[in-house]
Motif scaffolding. Structure first.
Motif, PDB file in Angstrom:
ATOM      1  N   VAL A  97      35.226 -27.676  17.658  1.00  0.00           N
ATOM      2  CA  VAL A  97      34.708 -28.889  18.293  1.00  0.00           C
ATOM      3  C   VAL A  97      35.843 -29.713  18.887  1.00  0.00           C
ATOM      4  CG1 VAL A  97      33.447 -31.042  17.897  1.00  0.00           C
ATOM      5  CG2 VAL A  97      32.708 -28.933  16.787  1.00  0.00           C
ATOM      6  N   GLU A  98      36.985 -29.799  18.186  1.00  0.00           N
ATOM      7  CA  GLU A  98      38.103 -30.606  18.690  1.00  0.00           C
ATOM      8  C   GLU A  98      38.586 -30.073  20.038  1.00  0.00           C
ATOM      9  OE1 GLU A  98      37.906 -29.322  15.725  1.00  0.00           O
ATOM     10  OE2 GLU A  98      37.762 -31.019  14.350  1.00  0.00           O
ATOM     11  N   GLU A  99      38.725 -28.750  20.141  1.00  0.00           N
ATOM     12  CA  GLU A  99      39.161 -28.152  21.411  1.00  0.00           C
ATOM     13  C   GLU A  99      38.093 -28.353  22.488  1.00  0.00           C
ATOM     14  OE1 GLU A  99      41.689 -26.824  18.291  1.00  0.00           O
ATOM     15  OE2 GLU A  99      39.492 -26.721  18.433  1.00  0.00           O
TER      16      GLU A  99
ATOM     17  N   CYS B   7      48.128 -29.716  23.193  1.00  0.00           N
ATOM     18  CA  CYS B   7      47.794 -29.281  21.826  1.00  0.00           C
ATOM     19  C   CYS B   7      48.778 -28.212  21.361  1.00  0.00           C
ATOM     20  CB  CYS B   7      46.381 -28.700  21.794  1.00  0.00           C
ATOM     21  SG  CYS B   7      45.079 -29.860  22.261  1.00  0.00           S
TER      22      CYS B   7
ATOM     23  N   CYS C 247      44.096 -28.436  18.336  1.00  0.00           N
ATOM     24  CA  CYS C 247      43.899 -29.801  18.826  1.00  0.00           C
ATOM     25  C   CYS C 247      43.314 -30.700  17.741  1.00  0.00           C
ATOM     26  CB  CYS C 247      42.945 -29.782  20.021  1.00  0.00           C
ATOM     27  SG  CYS C 247      43.503 -28.756  21.402  1.00  0.00           S
ATOM     28  N   THR C 248      43.510 -32.016  17.950  1.00  0.00           N
ATOM     29  CA  THR C 248      42.887 -33.018  17.079  1.00  0.00           C
ATOM     30  C   THR C 248      41.636 -33.612  17.719  1.00  0.00           C
ATOM     31  OG1 THR C 248      44.229 -34.806  18.007  1.00  0.00           O
ATOM     32  CG2 THR C 248      45.134 -33.601  16.119  1.00  0.00           C
ATOM     33  N   GLY C 249      41.454 -33.341  18.998  1.00  0.00           N
ATOM     34  CA  GLY C 249      40.307 -33.867  19.729  1.00  0.00           C
ATOM     35  C   GLY C 249      40.622 -35.079  20.564  1.00  0.00           C
ATOM     36  N   SER C 250      41.817 -35.654  20.415  1.00  0.00           N
ATOM     37  CA  SER C 250      42.184 -36.862  21.168  1.00  0.00           C
ATOM     38  C   SER C 250      43.166 -36.570  22.300  1.00  0.00           C
ATOM     39  CB  SER C 250      42.785 -37.889  20.214  1.00  0.00           C
ATOM     40  OG  SER C 250      43.972 -37.360  19.611  1.00  0.00           O
ATOM     41  N   GLU C 251      43.602 -35.321  22.447  1.00  0.00           N
ATOM     42  CA  GLU C 251      44.590 -34.984  23.486  1.00  0.00           C
ATOM     43  C   GLU C 251      43.939 -35.035  24.873  1.00  0.00           C
ATOM     44  OE1 GLU C 251      45.796 -32.946  19.658  1.00  0.00           O
ATOM     45  OE2 GLU C 251      43.952 -33.202  20.829  1.00  0.00           O
TER      46      GLU C 251
ATOM     47  N   THR D 246      32.448 -36.535  25.611  1.00  0.00           N
ATOM     48  CA  THR D 246      32.879 -35.690  24.482  1.00  0.00           C
ATOM     49  C   THR D 246      32.000 -35.863  23.255  1.00  0.00           C
ATOM     50  OG1 THR D 246      34.387 -37.409  23.662  1.00  0.00           O
ATOM     51  CG2 THR D 246      35.268 -35.848  25.271  1.00  0.00           C
TER      52      THR D 246
ATOM     53  N   ARG E 172      36.076 -30.890  22.781  1.00  0.00           N
ATOM     54  CA  ARG E 172      36.173 -32.274  23.253  1.00  0.00           C
ATOM     55  C   ARG E 172      37.310 -32.437  24.268  1.00  0.00           C
ATOM     56  NH1 ARG E 172      35.420 -35.267  17.364  1.00  0.00           N
ATOM     57  NH2 ARG E 172      33.154 -34.908  17.198  1.00  0.00           N
ATOM     58  N   VAL E 173      38.448 -31.790  24.023  1.00  0.00           N
ATOM     59  CA  VAL E 173      39.561 -31.881  24.968  1.00  0.00           C
ATOM     60  C   VAL E 173      39.167 -31.266  26.307  1.00  0.00           C
ATOM     61  CG1 VAL E 173      41.940 -31.191  25.419  1.00  0.00           C
ATOM     62  CG2 VAL E 173      41.256 -31.870  23.108  1.00  0.00           C
TER      63      VAL E 173
END
Length: 302
Positions: free
Chosen positions: A233-235, A282, A272-276, A247, A237-238
């Motif tokens: 999911v984090e990737e 990442c 990734c953390t999802g905020s990049e 996102t 969102r990026v």
């Protein structure tokens, strides 16, 4: 029976013997007395019986005297034995007190000797420590003076050579520093150039609809894919952020859910953390290096 009674009996016996003798021995009778013929056998028998009784009485008296002497001797022996026991006990008590006194004195003497030995050892250690300190200080001062002497004995020429060598080292260091700074600048420029060349320049979704599809990355002028290893999911969102999409409802798909792509698999092992702002920011494996196939192409839904 006591001695007084025995004497009375003896006196009575003598009187009786005298009377009997007067009967047995012929003599002149008194004028008014008529004497019967004396019975000699009866008088003799009486005398014999009286002598026998006296002998028995005398033997009994001797036994009583002997018994009294034995009792007196036993009392004397008992008294002597008790006195000897008390005397022996007192002597043993005196010996015990003397032994305890001697033992205590010996302990006190040994304690005093031990303390004296400890004090002597401490004094000796203190003396040795003081001597060691003195010797150490003298040695240090000697070495220090020798070093000062050696420094003072340096000639002016040696000092000048040292100054010249120091100047050369400083100059060389400066030149080397300048060269290092120049090399760093060139390396940074090359790195920026390489990143500009290698950095993916585009992203798109294919194989799906307007809201979903396989993620493809433009790399070195060609379109490639993203491996689904660690793609979540984090990737997703990026990727949505790179596409300018929301996102909030981003979902990740694996196993070439939107079909298999072609070309280079650009990203693998993304973290990734999802905020990049970009997948390039990442953590990831080296671009183009992977252990995947196109059957593992990743996709998203937004």
């Amino acid at each position: 029976m006591d001695v007084h009674a025995l004497n009375v009996r003896m006196l009575f016996f003598l009187c009786l013997v005298t009377s009997c003798v007067s009967f047995l021995v012929p003599g002149h009778p008194t004028p008014n007395m008529t004497l019967a013929p004396p019975d000699k056998d009866a008088a003799l028998s009486y005398l014999v019986q009286e002598v026998f009784d006296l002998r028995v009485l005398l033997q009994s008296q001797e036994r009583e005297i002997q018994a009294l002497k034995s009792q007196q001797a036993l009392v004397d022996i008992n008294n002597q034995t008790g006195f000897q026991a008390v005397k022996t006990w007192l002597e043993n008590l005196e010996n015990s007190v003397q032994f305890l006194t001697t033992t205590q004195q010996n302990h006190e003497i040994r304690d005093e000797e031990t303390n004296r030995t400890i004090f002597l050892e401490l004094d000796q250690l203190n003396s040795e420590l003081s001597e060691l300190r003195s010797t150490t200080n003298k040695t240090i001062m000697k070495i220090y003076k020798e070093l000062q002497s050696e420094i003072t004995n340096l000639t002016a020429k040696e000092y000048g050579d040292a100054q010249r060598i120091e100047g050369l080292i400083i100059a060389e260091h400066k030149a080397t520093g300048i060269e290092i700074a120049a090399l760093k600048a060139r390396l940074q420029h090359l790195n920026d150039t390489l990143i500009g060349i290698l950095k993916p320049t585009g992203i798109r979704l294919t194989g799906g609809d307007a809201n979903s599809g396989r993620v493809e990355i433009r790399f070195l002028g060609d379109w490639g894919t993203v491996c689904d290893d660690d793609f979540g999911v984090e990737e997703a969102r990026v990727v949505c952020r790179m596409l300018g999409k929301s996102t909030t409802n981003a979902q990740a798909f694996s196993g070439s859910n939107f079909g298999q792509g072609t070309g280079t698999i650009v990203y693998d092992d993304l973290g990734c953390t999802g905020s990049e702002p970009d997948l390039f920011k990442c953590p990831h494996a080296e671009l183009g290096h992977h252990n995947c196939a196109h059957t593992e192409d990743a996709g998203i839904l937004w």
